[in-house]
Design an enzyme around this catalytic site. Structure first.
Site, PDB file in Angstrom:
ATOM      1  N   HIS A 196      32.853 -95.781  -4.019  1.00  0.00           N
ATOM      2  CA  HIS A 196      32.255 -95.707  -2.683  1.00  0.00           C
ATOM      3  C   HIS A 196      31.952 -97.127  -2.213  1.00  0.00           C
ATOM      4  O   HIS A 196      31.099 -97.806  -2.791  1.00  0.00           O
ATOM      5  CB  HIS A 196      30.980 -94.866  -2.748  1.00  0.00           C
ATOM      6  N   CYS A 218      24.981 -67.215   6.069  1.00  0.00           N
ATOM      7  CA  CYS A 218      25.898 -66.080   5.997  1.00  0.00           C
ATOM      8  C   CYS A 218      26.215 -65.833   4.531  1.00  0.00           C
ATOM      9  O   CYS A 218      25.404 -66.133   3.661  1.00  0.00           O
ATOM     10  CB  CYS A 218      27.149 -66.327   6.825  1.00  0.00           C
TER      11      CYS A 218
END
Length: 622
Positions: free
Chosen positions: A545, A24
């Site tokens: 992380h 889109c």
């Protein structure tokens, strides 16, 4: 661009995991065979990706204004045939997910030209009101034809996109759409209007002619029926004749069925939806305005706004106007105002640049860069934008503002609000409500939307001084984890090992703690608590992380001691985790400490085999 495309394809599970792909205005919309094979977290950390989310049965990768370029690059990587879906496969989904997927696939390809047509219609209305053009002049007529052509023949365009989505021949469905708007069909409708009774029949059955120009629902249902008939014919007909006999049967059977049953039933359903919405709107227009103005951007985040798109076009086709499209204007302007507030307040040059770009996109109706890149990560600006949008929508509801052509809410929508009688209270109400939404969101965000560290203000007594690193500076980062260090290129994850997510070092933890390596604030804490992003007082940005692919644990064995936005000092406990339980679950405990700033010229690790908490770990140079 090719590198980014290859990274996206790899992180969604490879070409064989992609069932279909559309895009889109700002995001790639994947249908995946197995969403568990996609690495949303890795994609989220790529600098060119604003956000990744799963909604409406789609795996959505938000790119921003360059989405069309990325889409084309991915098509080259995976050899996507624009006329057919990718590798087949089915996946059980809920009814809402299927509906959202169908609607977005059908309407997405038409949004750009529909918005352009609507804007041109609005500008022509403005020209007539101000007597800049004559309604009978050649210039006006030519531009009016350009603005009205797609909307008048909308069934043809929707026939093509619906035919593709339902797996049929899009040109067969397009031919059905053309028949609905054929001059003979329109002439028969006009004749029936004059006589008040059907003038023609098909095999003895009276034909109820309806003006299908600009209609939405009839052609979508006709394309669905045609695709199912086509699939059955192709299974039983010989290969030598099915290429022409299948379309022949579809046209000969589905078109009469459409005029006799599908069209009248779909038109009745469309009228029921339009009248039903209008009844609810008339009961509480201010409540409807506040609800749409406040919640529209929330629906956009999850892709659920597509469920309302057919209703807007249906209203325009059957009522000649749409109130819903007008009520979305303050929702957009609220986020534009919040982005402006961030732009004016922040001292972070990277955020200021991002906010400036997102601000210009938002003015033209594309709010995803503003939402995902600016307001939503900071939370409060997004909330202020929604609150301001609700107040602005309340005013538009009170003024009963409406649009008279297809609208992508933007600064151009103001011209689409003007009725044929000229500027009136409905237009002024829309202007006041939209300006209120933008102005209030900007003020709230400027004064209350950002923590001091994010705004770039020093936390010491000298609060007026900006916290900006010198153009050439060195910053030492302490270790947030006690453990064994190893080179980044040895990490068994290509995204981390390649350094695309940032330079730094890997650590195999010897304890289950993560502490703050410097003073600053928590920019974001992942919902699964396995990772977080910190920003130092000098604007150094770090990703910590814990483990590889531990996002799949969904927070199990992790405990966070901070939240997004919290201020931190070196040594503060950030996370705790159960090393043994995570390893027993089969996950690699190798943890990453990465510097994410694009402006860093060099990141050097301190040469040591084992590092203690808060021992020197990295040296960052700009």
């Amino acid at each position: 661009m090719d590198t980014l495309a290859k990274q996206i394809v790899a992180e969604v599970g490879g070409k064989d995991n992609i069932l279909s792909l559309v895009h889109c205005a700002t995001r790639l919309r994947f249908k995946l065979r197995d969403s568990g094979r996609a690495h949303a977290e890795t994609l989220n950390n790529l600098p060119d990706i604003l956000m990744v989310l799963e909604s409406g049965g789609q795996f959505q990768v938000v790119i921003g204004n360059r989405v069309a370029e990325v889409y084309q690059a991915i098509c080259q990587v995976i050899d996507l045939d624009d006329e057919a879906p990718l590798a087949g496969g089915t996946k059980k989904e809920g009814l809402l997910s299927r509906f959202i997927d169908v609607v977005s696939a059908i309407f997405t390809p038409t949004l750009g030209i529909l918005a352009a047509s609507g804007i041109l219609k609005g500008l022509l209305s403005l020209a007539l009101v101000n007597e800049w053009m004559s309604e009978t002049g050649g210039t006006y007529l030519l531009l009016f034809v350009a603005s009205d052509a797609l909307f008048y023949f909308f069934p043809l365009a929707l026939g093509y996109t619906a035919g593709k989505k339902f797996g049929g021949n899009p040109f067969t469905a397009m031919a059905l759409g053309g028949a609905l708007t054929h001059p003979l069909s329109i002439a028969a409708f006009n004749a029936a209007q004059q006589t008040g009774a059907p003038s023609l029949d098909f095999a003895g059955i009276p034909i109820v002619f309806i003006n299908y120009s600009s209609s939405v629902i009839p052609i979508i249902l006709a394309a669905w029926a045609s695709s199912h008939l086509e699939a059955r014919c192709n299974r039983i007909l010989p290969a030598a004749i099915k290429n022409f006999l299948t379309p022949l049967l579809c046209l000969s059977l589905i078109l009469p069925l459409t005029f006799l049953l599908i069209g009248p039933a779909a038109t009745w359903l469309g009228r029921l939806l339009a009248d039903g919405f209008q009844i609810l709107y008339d009961l509480a227009p201010m409540l409807a305005g506040a609800a749409l103005g406040g919640l529209w951007q929330v629906l956009v985040i999850f892709g659920l706004h597509w469920g309302l798109v057919p209703l807007m076009y249906n209203n325009l086709a059957l009522l000649g106007y749409d109130t819903m499209g007008a009520l979305l204007l303050p929702a957009v302007m609220g986020q534009v105002g919040a982005t402006l507030g961030v732009f004016l307040r922040t001292r972070d040059t990277r955020m200021k640049s991002l906010a400036g770009s997102a601000l210009s996109s938002g003015l033209f109706g594309i709010t995803e860069p503003a939402i995902y890149g600016v307001t939503l990560p900071a939370k409060r600006p997004f909330l202020f934008g929604c609150i301001s949008g609700a107040l602005g929508g309340l005013i538009l509801g009170y003024a009963r503002s409406r649009v008279y052509s297809p609208s992508l809410p933007s600064i151009f929508t103001f011209s689409q609000l003007i009725p044929s009688s000229g500027v009136d209270f409905t237009v002024w109400g829309a202007i006041v409500g939209s300006l209120l939404a933008a102005g209030l969101a900007a003020l709230l965000t400027f004064f209350f939307g950002l923590p001091k560290a994010t705004a770039g203000l020093a936390s010491t007594a000298a609060e007026e001084a900006p916290v900006v690193a010198e153009p050439t500076s060195t910053f030492q980062v302490l270790s947030p984890i006690h453990g064994q260090t190893q080179a980044l290129n040895t990490v068994p994850d290509p995204a981390f090992a390649s350094g695309v997510l940032g330079n730094g070092v890997a650590i195999l933890p010897h304890s289950g703690r993560v502490v703050a390596p410097f003073g600053g604030h928590v920019k974001s804490l992942f919902q699964s608590c396995h990772a977080l992003v910190l920003v130092a007082d000098d604007c150094t940005e770090m990703l910590i992380h814990v483990g590889i692919n531990t996002v799949k644990l969904d927070g199990r064995h992790f405990r966070a001691h901070v939240r997004t936005g919290d201020s931190i000092a070196a040594g503060d406990l950030l996370l705790e985790f159960d090393r043994a339980a995570i390893a027993e679950a089969g996950f690699d405990m190798t943890s990453l400490v990465l510097i994410c700033n694009p402006g860093c010229t060099q990141v050097q690790s301190i040469p040591t085999a084992e590092v203690e908490e808060l021992a020197p770990l990295l040296t960052v140079s700009r």
